[in-house]
Enzyme design. Sequence first.
Site, mmCIF file in Angstrom:
data_model
loop_
_atom_site.group_PDB
_atom_site.id
_atom_site.type_symbol
_atom_site.label_atom_id
_atom_site.label_comp_id
_atom_site.label_asym_id
_atom_site.label_seq_id
_atom_site.Cartn_x
_atom_site.Cartn_y
_atom_site.Cartn_z
ATOM 1 N N LEU B 81 0.997 -1.337 0.346
ATOM 2 C CA LEU B 81 -0.157 0.195 0.127
ATOM 3 C C LEU B 81 0.367 1.127 0.055
ATOM 4 O O LEU B 81 2.192 1.231 0.442
ATOM 5 C CB LEU B 81 -0.954 -0.271 1.359
ATOM 6 C CG LEU B 81 -1.213 -1.078 1.444
ATOM 7 C CD1 LEU B 81 -2.601 -1.075 2.766
ATOM 8 C CD2 LEU B 81 -2.672 -1.072 0.001
ATOM 9 N N HIS B 197 11.798 -13.018 -0.252
ATOM 10 C CA HIS B 197 11.550 -12.288 -1.518
ATOM 11 C C HIS B 197 12.997 -13.053 -2.484
ATOM 12 O O HIS B 197 14.129 -12.542 -1.889
ATOM 13 C CB HIS B 197 12.330 -11.118 -1.516
ATOM 14 C CG HIS B 197 12.427 -10.029 -2.903
ATOM 15 N ND1 HIS B 197 11.447 -10.149 -3.521
ATOM 16 C CD2 HIS B 197 14.027 -10.169 -3.164
ATOM 17 C CE1 HIS B 197 12.123 -9.815 -4.823
ATOM 18 N NE2 HIS B 197 13.170 -9.118 -4.540
ATOM 19 N N HIS B 250 6.372 -13.749 -5.218
ATOM 20 C CA HIS B 250 6.457 -14.569 -6.266
ATOM 21 C C HIS B 250 7.429 -14.799 -7.032
ATOM 22 O O HIS B 250 8.496 -14.719 -7.358
ATOM 23 C CB HIS B 250 6.858 -12.890 -6.795
ATOM 24 C CG HIS B 250 8.008 -11.961 -5.880
ATOM 25 N ND1 HIS B 250 6.996 -10.509 -5.657
ATOM 26 C CD2 HIS B 250 8.302 -12.432 -5.740
ATOM 27 C CE1 HIS B 250 8.415 -10.294 -4.977
ATOM 28 N NE2 HIS B 250 9.192 -11.236 -4.601
ATOM 29 N N ASP B 323 1.226 -9.227 -5.923
ATOM 30 C CA ASP B 323 2.170 -8.397 -6.084
ATOM 31 C C ASP B 323 2.487 -6.526 -6.243
ATOM 32 O O ASP B 323 2.701 -6.430 -6.457
ATOM 33 C CB ASP B 323 2.958 -9.363 -7.123
ATOM 34 C CG ASP B 323 4.469 -8.798 -6.615
ATOM 35 O OD1 ASP B 323 4.515 -8.072 -5.669
ATOM 36 O OD2 ASP B 323 5.478 -9.286 -7.441
#
Lengths: 316, 440
Positions: B81, B197, B250, B323
């Site tokens: 956000l 990540h 991801h 994502d």
Amino acid sequence: MQYRHRHLLAIEGLHPPEIRHLLDLAESYVLLNRSGQTQRDLLRGRTLINLFFEDSTRTRTSFELAGKRLGADVINMPVATSSVNKGETLLDTAATLNAMHCDLLAVRHDQSGAPNLLAQKVDAAVINAGDGTHEHPTQALLDALTIRRHKGRLEGLTVAICGDILHSRVARSNIHLLTTMGSRVRVVGPPTLMPAEVARLGVEVFHDMEAGLAETDIVIMLRLQRERMGGQGGRGGLVPSAREYFRFYGLDAEKLAHTRPDSLVMHPGPMNRGVEIDSAVADDPARSVIREQVEMGVAVRMAVLDTLSRVNRPVQ
Amino acid sequence: MTGRASTAPTAARAAAPDTLFTNVRLLDPASGLDQPGGELLVQGGTIADRGAGLGRPDGAEVLDGGGAVLAPGLVDMRAALGEPGFEYRETIESAAVAAAAGGITTLAALPDSIPAIDDPALVHLLRMRGEASGSLTILPYAAVTRRCAGEELAELGLLREAGAVAFTDGAKAIASAWLMRLALSYARGFGAWIAQHPEEPTLAAGGAATEGELATRLGLPGIPAAAEAIMVARDIRLARLTGGAVHFAHVSTAEAVALIREAKDAGLAVTCDTAPPYFDLNEIAIGEFRTYAKLSPPLRKEEDRLAVLAALADGTIDAIASDHQPRDADDKRLPFAQAAPGGAGLATLLAVTLAHVHGDELPLARAIELLTIGPARLLGGGAGSLAKGAPADLCMFDLERIWGVEAGNLPGKAQNTPFDGRALEGRVLGTWKAGRRVFG
């Protein structure tokens, strides 16, 4: 004679009769100390050297008092540890001590196994007064004596050892002693403060304090050193902050309520109030036996000095 | 000890009408339900009943779905956000609008904001901001390390207690193996997982596209695809060492999904998600230096895209996340290597996924599972199903309706979609949050 070793280097490997002998003898010294009689001449003419490579006022003082109460000549040798050539320094020191004809040697060192190395080189009986993260046998004995005097036994008790198990020689010695004597031992703390495969030492592992304390007879809190918190330097930063540690692993009245109603609270000292223990618990006369542990320390060390001097005394 | 703040949104806006949905295809992968001509009754903001021939209670509105699919509101397990710290890119309010238009009713927000979500008070704040939106439950991730700086552990226990669903440093990899070990081990004590990540930072530093022929032709500094597999392999071993749970965000390469498949088969606590760009696009989307297609990790080669699709179908991948990374024009109007990576993804999450249902690469039920109960299982909190008694968070969509993605005309503030110009089949018709219609 129940104790058959020249030295007291570790609890691991001792048999129940040897531990029982030391505790029984210590028990008699408790009574003697309380009666006001001191300075027996049992160790007259014998030399106890307190060889402390690491600062420890309370353990050193306890050994000093124990030696003096038995009539020994007590010498304190604080040794500054240099960061280089520790091995060489240690062996040099051993040669010096032999030349002084020392009878009893209490050794505190920041390296695990240092007393074992000294024991190979000196003529004196060596007492491990705490080596690195390995063992602290006299602390375990004094803890056991304190427990036994209150509970009348060690067998069948459930004991929770809480906090920084990873770095604690007190935890290791207590685990060996208590499991040998038939107690059920739990270790409680965050996974980052647990040594690898610690369950193999015969303990149950808990990461949740309330579950770990449930229905326990004894709670032994360990000191969390400041350098374990925050920062990433070296092997530090194992817990994020003191406030988080206290919230989840600090012993307060709420967590203590999960133990048995007659449980005892112990701590080897020095305490970090508000980190691993709440003052209200540490100072609760109904539950805390922390001060009594100090008294038991002198009696236990008298018993150890007495016993080792007998083992090593030529037959008369 | 791990008692947490309630994850259920308070039914703040009391006037959620009772609604009987009729003539809908009920699709609830959590229970295996796929029922054309179904009905669903919402009373008091929760799902009261479902099936057929339910009958209309007094006062309930009837909504004829005209054969559209009625599924649980989507659960997006990874979105940045703009708030706090980057309000010029996106606010929580504008993100909530975009989410509602995309059928998303629950969203896990990344913590690498300014300030980073590394204090219990900030976790509370994000949850409250979500509730205040009235349309979106925000499940905050909290930082693994203070300030997401990768140096020292944040207060994972207190953050968890405040309502953090899991821990991650967001778009930053936890580079130090020592710190990752510590985090996995410490979080295990609180039953929490760490999202990584997966990109080896020293191999990725300065890179702008996947290393290979295309990057060479364009003269762009490359990031080897192996940078992902190296991190995944390392962290799988650390998960085994610590007994901790690791989640890879991801995932985008064939090699990484193969490692994860193997770890899952070995029974390790390893999970992963991917995002639509990694199974819908490949590096060719960069075209003539289109910075909207600059993502992190970068778009990959075609064989990697196909491997990700296969891993979605076979269960290796647990969830599809948007994502979403809001960027403004100034972040992107730069030479490619200097442009900020990241794509807007809230409004296109469902439709891009449905493109692969239409392409017969994913069954519809599996696709919706990956967007609802799949991520909800990881996040906890009871979202993502049409179970009786569950909050009536619903997404109604027309499987066939055609529309075109157009940067500049997307709902919400962030317009940086890598799917600009893409024609899609399948469109959200309506979104309900706790029984209240928030879109359509």
